[in-house]
Design an enzyme around this catalytic site. Structure first.
Site, mmCIF file in Angstrom:
data_model
loop_
_atom_site.group_PDB
_atom_site.id
_atom_site.type_symbol
_atom_site.label_atom_id
_atom_site.label_comp_id
_atom_site.label_asym_id
_atom_site.label_seq_id
_atom_site.Cartn_x
_atom_site.Cartn_y
_atom_site.Cartn_z
ATOM 1 N N LYS A 191 -13.855 -2.135 3.409
ATOM 2 C CA LYS A 191 -12.904 -2.129 4.526
ATOM 3 C C LYS A 191 -13.366 -1.195 5.642
ATOM 4 O O LYS A 191 -13.799 -0.071 5.373
ATOM 5 C CB LYS A 191 -11.528 -1.683 4.032
ATOM 6 C CG LYS A 191 -10.482 -1.536 5.135
ATOM 7 C CD LYS A 191 -9.243 -0.814 4.619
ATOM 8 C CE LYS A 191 -8.330 -0.446 5.776
ATOM 9 N NZ LYS A 191 -7.278 0.506 5.380
ATOM 10 N N GLU A 224 0.860 -1.177 0.000
ATOM 11 C CA GLU A 224 0.000 0.000 0.000
ATOM 12 C C GLU A 224 0.897 1.228 0.000
ATOM 13 O O GLU A 224 1.658 1.441 0.950
ATOM 14 C CB GLU A 224 -0.900 0.028 1.234
ATOM 15 C CG GLU A 224 -1.792 1.280 1.283
ATOM 16 C CD GLU A 224 -2.552 1.424 2.589
ATOM 17 O OE1 GLU A 224 -3.701 1.882 2.557
ATOM 18 O OE2 GLU A 224 -1.978 1.100 3.658
ATOM 19 N N TRP A 225 0.802 2.028 -1.053
ATOM 20 C CA TRP A 225 1.552 3.289 -1.065
ATOM 21 C C TRP A 225 0.658 4.367 -0.463
ATOM 22 O O TRP A 225 -0.328 4.773 -1.068
ATOM 23 C CB TRP A 225 1.976 3.654 -2.487
ATOM 24 C CG TRP A 225 2.746 4.956 -2.529
ATOM 25 C CD1 TRP A 225 3.429 5.547 -1.503
ATOM 26 C CD2 TRP A 225 2.899 5.828 -3.652
ATOM 27 N NE1 TRP A 225 3.996 6.728 -1.913
ATOM 28 C CE2 TRP A 225 3.695 6.922 -3.222
ATOM 29 C CE3 TRP A 225 2.448 5.791 -4.972
ATOM 30 C CZ2 TRP A 225 4.037 7.975 -4.084
ATOM 31 C CZ3 TRP A 225 2.782 6.827 -5.817
ATOM 32 C CH2 TRP A 225 3.573 7.902 -5.385
ATOM 33 N N ARG A 226 1.010 4.804 0.745
ATOM 34 C CA ARG A 226 0.277 5.859 1.437
ATOM 35 C C ARG A 226 0.765 7.208 0.913
ATOM 36 O O ARG A 226 1.699 7.801 1.429
ATOM 37 C CB ARG A 226 0.489 5.720 2.948
ATOM 38 C CG ARG A 226 -0.390 4.671 3.613
ATOM 39 C CD ARG A 226 -1.837 5.132 3.744
ATOM 40 N NE ARG A 226 -1.896 6.376 4.498
ATOM 41 C CZ ARG A 226 -1.964 6.459 5.835
ATOM 42 N NH1 ARG A 226 -2.013 5.359 6.563
ATOM 43 N NH2 ARG A 226 -2.020 7.630 6.441
ATOM 44 N N HIS A 237 -12.785 4.656 8.690
ATOM 45 C CA HIS A 237 -11.952 4.519 9.884
ATOM 46 C C HIS A 237 -12.531 5.321 11.035
ATOM 47 O O HIS A 237 -12.988 6.447 10.842
ATOM 48 C CB HIS A 237 -10.526 5.015 9.618
ATOM 49 C CG HIS A 237 -9.814 4.248 8.551
ATOM 50 N ND1 HIS A 237 -10.107 4.412 7.216
ATOM 51 C CD2 HIS A 237 -8.835 3.311 8.614
ATOM 52 C CE1 HIS A 237 -9.330 3.606 6.509
ATOM 53 N NE2 HIS A 237 -8.562 2.922 7.335
ATOM 54 N N GLU A 269 -9.694 10.942 8.676
ATOM 55 C CA GLU A 269 -9.726 9.492 8.908
ATOM 56 C C GLU A 269 -8.348 8.956 9.291
ATOM 57 O O GLU A 269 -8.047 7.779 9.103
ATOM 58 C CB GLU A 269 -10.279 8.761 7.681
ATOM 59 C CG GLU A 269 -11.743 9.089 7.423
ATOM 60 C CD GLU A 269 -12.569 7.900 6.968
ATOM 61 O OE1 GLU A 269 -12.055 6.776 6.960
ATOM 62 O OE2 GLU A 269 -13.741 8.114 6.633
#
Length: 257
Positions: free
Chosen positions: A173, A50-52, A146, A89
């Site tokens: 998710k 996962e590239w944040r 989130h 989030e």
């Protein structure tokens, strides 16, 4: 395997089948740090990175994000989930909704992403448009929500996950923060309830040390992936990737990977 279920395949990774897939976040600030972390991730026992992009110092330049995304994929040698986590989030940078979608459009049109993270409560019209563009480009959508403060009631978690399905997410998710062991049970019960009738993969987790059990029990309750920390964790409670595969294998229900 479930009937009438939309499994999500990127590269040789299939979400919703076998054991939970391991996702490792990249949280570098400079292009050099990000590419070095991607190269390290290539050597790790993980399935997806996962590239944040909210950590990236030039994230407000959509063209630079799109260009770097190709290099990240090449360095990692694994499917890439592109994520801008908004400040509300738990992300590190506050930007306008307009820029959020502009960055995503640039990545979809000129960059590389195998999966793209879109937050559930972003503006509905723009979310629908970005999902349509992602579909056209063959990019899978991970829709997420989130709560870093608390764990909503079970019915509310169920409602949000089902709303993601209604919005045509490929993967749904949710991550919540427990204040008690009962909160962890609430998240797991909600996951199991939604999974019974879900038409697509789920990723759910209870964060922090208290919720760590939820990150390794996905095969039992219906969560199709878990996030493991390589060096710097992107959320509280992530299990080090060096031990995560062993734990998942120990807790396996079948021999299917």
């Amino acid at each position: 395997m479930k009937d009438n279920f939309n499994y999500v395949t990127v590269g040789d990774v299939t979400f919703g089948k076998g054991r939970p897939k391991i996702i490792v976040p990249l949280v570098g600030k400079t292009a050099e740090e990000i590419l070095a972390a991607a190269a390290q991730a290539k050597t790790l026992d993980c399935d997806v990175i996962e590239w944040r992009i909210d950590f990236y110092e030039d994230v407000t330049n959509p063209a630079k994000v799109a260009e770097l995304s190709h290099r990240v994929r090449e360095a990692a040698g694994k499917p890439v989930l592109v994520t801008f986590r908004t400040a509300k989030e738990g992300g590190v940078l506050e930007i306008s909704d307009e820029l959020y979608f502009e960055i995503y459009r640039a990545v979809l049109e000129n960059g590389h992403a195998d999966l793209m993270d879109v937050e559930l409560f972003m503006p509905e019209k723009e979310v629908a448009e970005i999902i349509a563009l992602a579909n056209a480009k063959g990019v899978k959508i991970v829709m997420c929500n989130h709560d870093f403060d608390a764990t909503p009631a079970k019915d509310e978690i169920v409602r949000r996950l089902r709303l993601m399905e209604e919005k045509n997410a490929d993967i749904c998710k949710i991550a919540v923060m427990p204040q008690s062991n009962q909160d962890v049970l609430t998240l797991l019960q909600a996951t199991a309830e939604v999974y019974e009738t879900a038409s697509r993969p789920l990723i759910t987790m209870s964060m922090g040390a208290l919720g760590m059990v939820s990150r390794v029990s996905g095969e039992v309750f219906g969560s199709s992936a878990t996030f493991g920390a390589a060096a710097q964790a992107s959320a509280p409670g992530q299990v080090p990737v060096t031990v995560l595969r062993e734990i998942l294998s120990t807790l396996k229900l079948t021999d299917e990977e």
